[in-house]
Design a protein around this motif. Structure first.
Motif, PDB file in Angstrom:
ATOM      1  N   HIS A  16      32.759  -8.170  28.711  1.00 51.48           N
ATOM      2  CA  HIS A  16      32.119  -6.890  28.414  1.00 51.48           C
ATOM      3  C   HIS A  16      33.129  -5.752  28.310  1.00 51.48           C
ATOM      4  CE1 HIS A  16      27.708  -7.950  29.614  1.00 51.48           C
ATOM      5  NE2 HIS A  16      28.222  -8.753  28.703  1.00 51.48           N
ATOM      6  N   LYS A  17      34.128  -5.757  29.182  1.00 49.50           N
ATOM      7  CA  LYS A  17      35.120  -4.671  29.145  1.00 49.50           C
ATOM      8  C   LYS A  17      35.947  -4.741  27.869  1.00 49.50           C
ATOM      9  CE  LYS A  17      38.554  -2.359  32.049  1.00 49.50           C
ATOM     10  NZ  LYS A  17      39.250  -2.378  33.369  1.00 49.50           N
ATOM     11  N   GLN A  18      36.302  -5.943  27.462  1.00 45.46           N
ATOM     12  CA  GLN A  18      37.066  -6.104  26.224  1.00 45.46           C
ATOM     13  C   GLN A  18      36.247  -5.671  25.016  1.00 45.46           C
ATOM     14  OE1 GLN A  18      38.583 -10.059  25.716  1.00 45.46           O
ATOM     15  NE2 GLN A  18      39.347  -9.691  23.641  1.00 45.46           N
ATOM     16  N   ILE A  19      34.950  -6.002  25.018  1.00 41.09           N
ATOM     17  CA  ILE A  19      34.065  -5.596  23.920  1.00 41.09           C
ATOM     18  C   ILE A  19      33.905  -4.076  23.909  1.00 41.09           C
ATOM     19  CG2 ILE A  19      31.715  -5.733  23.029  1.00 41.09           C
ATOM     20  CD1 ILE A  19      33.341  -8.220  22.538  1.00 41.09           C
ATOM     21  N   TYR A  20      33.820  -3.473  25.103  1.00 45.28           N
ATOM     22  CA  TYR A  20      33.711  -2.011  25.183  1.00 45.28           C
ATOM     23  C   TYR A  20      34.921  -1.342  24.544  1.00 45.28           C
ATOM     24  CZ  TYR A  20      34.173   2.610  27.298  1.00 45.28           C
ATOM     25  OH  TYR A  20      34.373   3.954  27.494  1.00 45.28           O
ATOM     26  N   HIS A  21      36.121  -1.828  24.865  1.00 42.58           N
ATOM     27  CA  HIS A  21      37.338  -1.249  24.285  1.00 42.58           C
ATOM     28  C   HIS A  21      37.380  -1.470  22.766  1.00 42.58           C
ATOM     29  CE1 HIS A  21      39.219   0.027  27.964  1.00 42.58           C
ATOM     30  NE2 HIS A  21      39.173  -1.189  28.498  1.00 42.58           N
ATOM     31  N   SER A  22      36.908  -2.606  22.313  1.00 44.40           N
ATOM     32  CA  SER A  22      37.028  -2.946  20.891  1.00 44.40           C
ATOM     33  C   SER A  22      36.018  -2.212  20.021  1.00 44.40           C
ATOM     34  CB  SER A  22      36.861  -4.462  20.700  1.00 44.40           C
ATOM     35  OG  SER A  22      37.821  -5.175  21.449  1.00 44.40           O
ATOM     36  N   LEU A  23      34.763  -2.146  20.467  1.00 37.87           N
ATOM     37  CA  LEU A  23      33.691  -1.631  19.613  1.00 37.87           C
ATOM     38  C   LEU A  23      33.289  -0.198  19.928  1.00 37.87           C
ATOM     39  CD1 LEU A  23      31.338  -4.756  19.365  1.00 37.87           C
ATOM     40  CD2 LEU A  23      33.212  -4.062  17.862  1.00 37.87           C
ATOM     41  N   PHE A  24      33.671   0.318  21.084  1.00 34.69           N
ATOM     42  CA  PHE A  24      33.254   1.679  21.435  1.00 34.69           C
ATOM     43  C   PHE A  24      34.455   2.611  21.613  1.00 34.69           C
ATOM     44  CE2 PHE A  24      31.890   5.132  24.159  1.00 34.69           C
ATOM     45  CZ  PHE A  24      30.658   5.464  23.626  1.00 34.69           C
ATOM     46  N   GLU A  25      35.347   2.266  22.529  1.00 37.92           N
ATOM     47  CA  GLU A  25      36.456   3.173  22.828  1.00 37.92           C
ATOM     48  C   GLU A  25      37.427   3.313  21.660  1.00 37.92           C
ATOM     49  OE1 GLU A  25      39.953   2.837  25.873  1.00 37.92           O
ATOM     50  OE2 GLU A  25      38.163   3.477  26.975  1.00 37.92           O
ATOM     51  N   SER A  26      37.504   2.311  20.785  1.00 35.58           N
ATOM     52  CA  SER A  26      38.376   2.415  19.614  1.00 35.58           C
ATOM     53  C   SER A  26      37.942   3.561  18.708  1.00 35.58           C
ATOM     54  CB  SER A  26      38.378   1.094  18.841  1.00 35.58           C
ATOM     55  OG  SER A  26      37.068   0.757  18.420  1.00 35.58           O
ATOM     56  N   HIS A  27      36.631   3.756  18.557  1.00 33.16           N
ATOM     57  CA  HIS A  27      36.120   4.902  17.792  1.00 33.16           C
ATOM     58  C   HIS A  27      36.331   6.200  18.566  1.00 33.16           C
ATOM     59  CE1 HIS A  27      34.228   2.462  14.681  1.00 33.16           C
ATOM     60  NE2 HIS A  27      33.708   1.704  15.618  1.00 33.16           N
ATOM     61  N   LEU A  28      36.068   6.146  19.861  1.00 34.46           N
ATOM     62  CA  LEU A  28      36.130   7.349  20.683  1.00 34.46           C
ATOM     63  C   LEU A  28      37.534   7.938  20.744  1.00 34.46           C
ATOM     64  CD1 LEU A  28      34.804   9.269  22.764  1.00 34.46           C
ATOM     65  CD2 LEU A  28      35.317   7.548  24.515  1.00 34.46           C
TER      66      LEU A  28
END
Length: 338
Positions: free
Chosen positions: A135-147
């Protein structure tokens, strides 16, 4: 030709900073600034020579005014390329960042918030289908990358302007790391099955899961602290490499203290925010200098931001986004990746 060269060798956030600095310098003694965006086609002929052709239909220009002052020239400038009029716009996307004629970044923040909400929807649909360790890796990839894209350019706005993005970020953390079972259990109980006096749903039912423990548990930075981290690290990298030269030329190191910057007039731009943040950060780490290893500085900085972010565990306050907590270089554990 210079524009094309910069576009190739400089990353987008640096190019945007250079562009903004040039706009501010050019208009220092004027009341109007202008930016013209051009789309360029590259092709080669039989002699292997490269040509650059402007496409008038995809070109536009924008006028930037100093504050709220009235312009001293006409708003309607007749700009044309090969007899075709170039249209005037109040906002335009450049390297993925939506720029407006006041450089307030409000259109970009609104557009980014829509993108992040869309990412939340995608994460909600796939979260239960993936192992929790991913989940943390997915958060960085799909959310924080845009942010975090070019956040050092637009993230210096007031904290209140970042609040919509912060709310979306908290929603994302509840989706990825929150207590889903407890949330769903609220809606599984029939009204008649509840004890007498609890049939009417109150504040406790509608209250959301606190997000601060989720940030703390997974060592994640809020959008406000992510901006501070990126700003300081890009400043360190520019000082160490002296590139790009236009940005390095805007930084002034004190002669009395080589680890302190002389800040220009206050503004929301990188040229003021980054030196100011570094000076404040170094107050909490007196032994830290620009000559230190870049990874060491980053780890100490992140630990300091995480510690400041964890203050007042029950609620969020401005000190979570403005202060730096002391971090000693020689202290055991400091500098380790978190």
């Amino acid at each position: 030709m210079t524009y094309v060269t910069l576009l190739v060798i400089v990353k987008p956030s640096y190019l945007l900073m250079i562009l903004i600095y040039l706009l501010l310098v050019i208009a220092k003694n004027q009341s109007i600034k202008m930016l013209m965006r051009s789309y360029i086609i590259f092709y080669q002929d039989t002699w292997n020579l490269t040509y650059y052709i402007l496409i008038p239909k995809k070109c536009c220009y924008m006028l930037f005014f100093e504050g709220k002052r009235e312009p001293t020239v006409s708003n309607d400038l007749n700009i044309s390329i090969n007899g075709k009029i170039v249209k005037k716009v109040s906002e335009a996307k450049f390297l993925g960042v939506l720029m407006d004629d006041n450089l307030s970044w409000k259109p970009h923040i609104a557009q980014l918030n829509k993108t992040l909400k869309s990412a939340c929807g995608r994460l909600y649909r796939i979260a239960n289908s993936l192992p929790s360790k991913l989940h943390k890796q997915i958060y960085h990839s799909l959310f924080e990358s845009h942010l975090s894209y070019a956040i050092s350019v637009w993230g210096g706005v007031a904290l209140s302007n970042l609040e919509p993005i912060f709310r979306t970020q908290k929603k994302c953390l509840r989706i990825m790391f929150g207590d889903t079972e407890t949330y769903l259990e609220k809606f599984r109980t029939c009204v008649r099955a509840r004890p007498f006096g609890e049939q009417k749903l109150g504040i406790e039912f509608h209250s959301r899961e606190p997000s601060k423990p989720l940030f703390t548990e997974h060592n994640l930075l809020t959008v406000q602290n992510l901006y501070r981290l990126r700003c300081i690290m890009e400043l360190v990298k520019i000082v160490k490499t002296r590139e790009p030269a236009p940005l390095h030329g805007t930084l002034y190191i004190s002669k009395q203290n080589t680890n302190r910057f002389i800040t220009p007039d206050p503004s929301i731009y990188f040229f003021y925010q980054a030196p100011m943040l570094w000076n404040n950060f170094r107050k909490s780490t007196h032994n830290l200098g620009l000559e230190q290893d870049e990874n060491l500085i980053k780890n100490i900085l992140k630990n300091s931001l995480l510690s400041a972010q964890q203050q007042n565990l029950d609620y969020w306050s401005n000190i979570n986004f403005t202060e730096f907590l002391a971090a000693d270089i020689g202290k055991t554990g400091i500098g380790e990746a978190s």
